[in-house]
Scaffold this active site. Sequence first.
Site, short mmCIF file in Angstrom:
data_model
loop_
_atom_site.label_atom_id
_atom_site.label_comp_id
_atom_site.label_asym_id
_atom_site.label_seq_id
_atom_site.Cartn_x
_atom_site.Cartn_y
_atom_site.Cartn_z
N ALA A 61 15.13 41.19 56.34
CA ALA A 61 15.23 39.97 57.41
C ALA A 61 14.01 39.55 57.66
O ALA A 61 12.83 40.46 57.73
CB ALA A 61 16.16 40.33 58.51
N GLY A 106 18.54 43.75 54.78
CA GLY A 106 19.52 42.39 54.42
C GLY A 106 19.56 42.29 52.86
O GLY A 106 20.37 41.94 52.13
N GLU A 109 21.68 44.86 51.58
CA GLU A 109 23.16 44.35 51.85
C GLU A 109 23.54 43.14 51.10
O GLU A 109 24.81 43.03 50.59
CB GLU A 109 23.14 43.60 53.27
CG GLU A 109 23.19 44.75 54.30
CD GLU A 109 22.84 44.61 55.41
OE1 GLU A 109 23.64 44.99 56.72
OE2 GLU A 109 21.67 44.22 55.98
#
Length: 255
Positions: A61, A106, A109
């Site tokens: 992120a 992220g 993910e």
Amino acid sequence: MTVTLEVSEGVGTLRLDRPPMNALDIAIQDRLRELAEEATRRDDVRAVVIYGGEKVFAAGADIKEMQAMDHTAMVVRSRALQESFTAVARIPKPVVAAVTGYALGGGCELALCADIRIAADNAKLGQPEILLGLIPGAGGTQRLSRLIGPSRAKDLIFTGRMVRADEALSIGLVDRVVAAEKVYEEAHAWAAKLAQGPALALRAAKESVDAGLETDIETGLAIERNWFAGLFATEDRERGMRSFVEEGPGKAKFL
């Protein structure tokens, strides 16, 4: 644009392009959702590759952006964050992540939202949110544990450590490791092959597996049974069976 969708040979490439590390800020998250929904709708997109470029998949992120957010702001934003990634996971077509360099936080993910992951031999993956006093918030606690099991997922999430490609392969976090310069080529080839397949049957297979994992075995079998019977109403089923009888296995053309 920070994310683009380029289509070739029935394959849509979702390309992250925010140098130097493809930090997943709000603009990228929102654009990912838009393009995932577009890839879902478009008939000329029959399979998808998620790619961050030759050097890095996505290093996580945008921490500076997140640092400026308070609890109230994140209560609102966290749902949109998860929905962006879920839009990728719910593309009803084969999806492969082409992972080069770092896939952290992220980025990891996002890779988890694909059906398979092809990684460069120099790739490093992990969920380092704990080192920020946080936990994964874009599906990591859920998708990672379903993929590699709760104990291995807790090891990565609790420690925040990175795993290299060879370990990622051994624990099932990635499915194939290739030379760095071959990652996109391999991923595109996998997607292009499936793009020639029976689209509705592939959708049925994906939804049966994914939905079945979220429920008990009896409900999962019912999902499978309904899709299986429903496919008998499709032209692809007729074409596939006719080709098998007349020409032998594996020769049906679905386009």
